[in-house]
Enzyme design. Sequence first.
Site, PDB file in Angstrom:
ATOM      1  N   SER A   7      18.751 -34.312 -50.877  1.00  0.00           N
ATOM      2  CA  SER A   7      19.692 -34.749 -49.933  1.00  0.00           C
ATOM      3  C   SER A   7      19.901 -33.562 -48.845  1.00  0.00           C
ATOM      4  O   SER A   7      18.963 -33.182 -48.602  1.00  0.00           O
ATOM      5  CB  SER A   7      20.954 -34.910 -50.950  1.00  0.00           C
ATOM      6  OG  SER A   7      22.039 -35.376 -50.133  1.00  0.00           O
TER       7      SER A   7
ATOM      8  N   TYR B 230      21.195 -39.877 -39.342  1.00  0.00           N
ATOM      9  CA  TYR B 230      20.638 -38.781 -40.512  1.00  0.00           C
ATOM     10  C   TYR B 230      21.749 -38.568 -41.520  1.00  0.00           C
ATOM     11  O   TYR B 230      21.490 -38.579 -42.585  1.00  0.00           O
ATOM     12  CB  TYR B 230      19.795 -37.661 -40.037  1.00  0.00           C
ATOM     13  CG  TYR B 230      19.136 -36.782 -41.184  1.00  0.00           C
ATOM     14  CD1 TYR B 230      18.022 -37.245 -41.670  1.00  0.00           C
ATOM     15  CD2 TYR B 230      19.547 -35.671 -41.435  1.00  0.00           C
ATOM     16  CE1 TYR B 230      17.329 -36.711 -42.598  1.00  0.00           C
ATOM     17  CE2 TYR B 230      19.065 -34.751 -42.598  1.00  0.00           C
ATOM     18  CZ  TYR B 230      17.833 -35.195 -43.054  1.00  0.00           C
ATOM     19  OH  TYR B 230      17.528 -34.563 -44.079  1.00  0.00           O
TER      20      TYR B 230
ATOM     21  N   LYS C 128      22.399 -39.752 -45.535  1.00  0.00           N
ATOM     22  CA  LYS C 128      22.284 -38.532 -46.666  1.00  0.00           C
ATOM     23  C   LYS C 128      23.629 -38.624 -47.283  1.00  0.00           C
ATOM     24  O   LYS C 128      23.833 -38.311 -48.616  1.00  0.00           O
ATOM     25  CB  LYS C 128      22.169 -37.158 -46.084  1.00  0.00           C
ATOM     26  CG  LYS C 128      20.858 -36.882 -45.486  1.00  0.00           C
ATOM     27  CD  LYS C 128      19.904 -37.084 -46.592  1.00  0.00           C
ATOM     28  CE  LYS C 128      18.306 -37.139 -46.256  1.00  0.00           C
ATOM     29  NZ  LYS C 128      17.315 -36.978 -47.549  1.00  0.00           N
TER      30      LYS C 128
END
Length: 359
Positions: free
Chosen positions: A183, A216, A220
Amino acid sequence: MSQEYQIQPEFGAALRRFLYSQFFGTPAHPTHSFANQTIIVTGSNVGLGFEAARHFYRLDCAKLILAVRSVSKGEAAKEDIVRSVKHRTDGADAIEVWPLDLSSTQSTLDFAERVKADLPRLDVVVENAGINNFSWSVVEDGWEQTIQVNVINTLLLGLALLPKLAQSKARYPDSSPHLEIVSSEVHRFTQFKEVNAPDIYARLNDEKAFVSSDRYNISKLLEVLFVRELVARLNGAAASGPDSKPAQGSTYSGVIITMVNPGLCVSQLDRGMSYVMQIVAGVMRHIVGRSTEVGARTLVYGACAGPESHGEFMSDGQNQEVEKWIYSDLGREVQKKVFEQTLKVLEARKPGLAKEIGL
């Protein structure tokens, strides 16, 4: 679009935590033995996955699967690993290169079926492969690529392999199977406005709603929310309540599921950026970033963490709290919505998936 869920990240606290970790949180060189274990590392021909794979081979794993998009690049990575680890001479047999393209659902499902058919046991799955696209790109399945790779098919592969990990625990009681999702700290840096849409994934798949600098981060955060709720439900809870954490010591048939933040590292993640942005990111990584090898240490720690790390977010080899709002009533509601809508997408790709893992 109404703002039912107004997420307010604590950017200042997140930045301070990030900088402290980068400068003062360097994890020690891993020494844990992985003897007798079979390990899969996705995205392992370059960057963090490659260096993590080198560590696992150095630490005596019995079988190492390099899961990569390009088999030729995977073979080159294998040769490099074998040359660098002097105390072993069995690399030709111990390391295998298998094709896996997470932008393709069929490739993802085929890989999972091969694992089930060809590997007598499975001890560790490190889901490291990921991308950071700064432009809109749609894959063959009709989905925006970052969400397809980082979220949907990463989670699809993880859930598809959970029964195999549990089966290995049953056959080898002394083993400690791990499913690790790589992560990021950047889950703290998004307001995730897309959660206010009736269908989160339809919104994320709308080019008009695409914000390149935030995609992005969102991917996550989706991982974090889904894994937390998955662990809670596998542990028998309806959802993670306010200020709650996943139940420590309770695992899915002995499988420890972790999320690992490697920090800002020298890696190949910037290759999707424009040339100018790559230069900016490169300068930042040079000033603040860790080496790829140091970042990869965190992946190794996640693969041997104890039950106290089940369902937890790990940084620098230790458990760390996720962004504060996730523990609130708001977080519980957002987490539940993300989980249920994500699972619906996964079920469409592999019918019966939820039932197979006991959800």
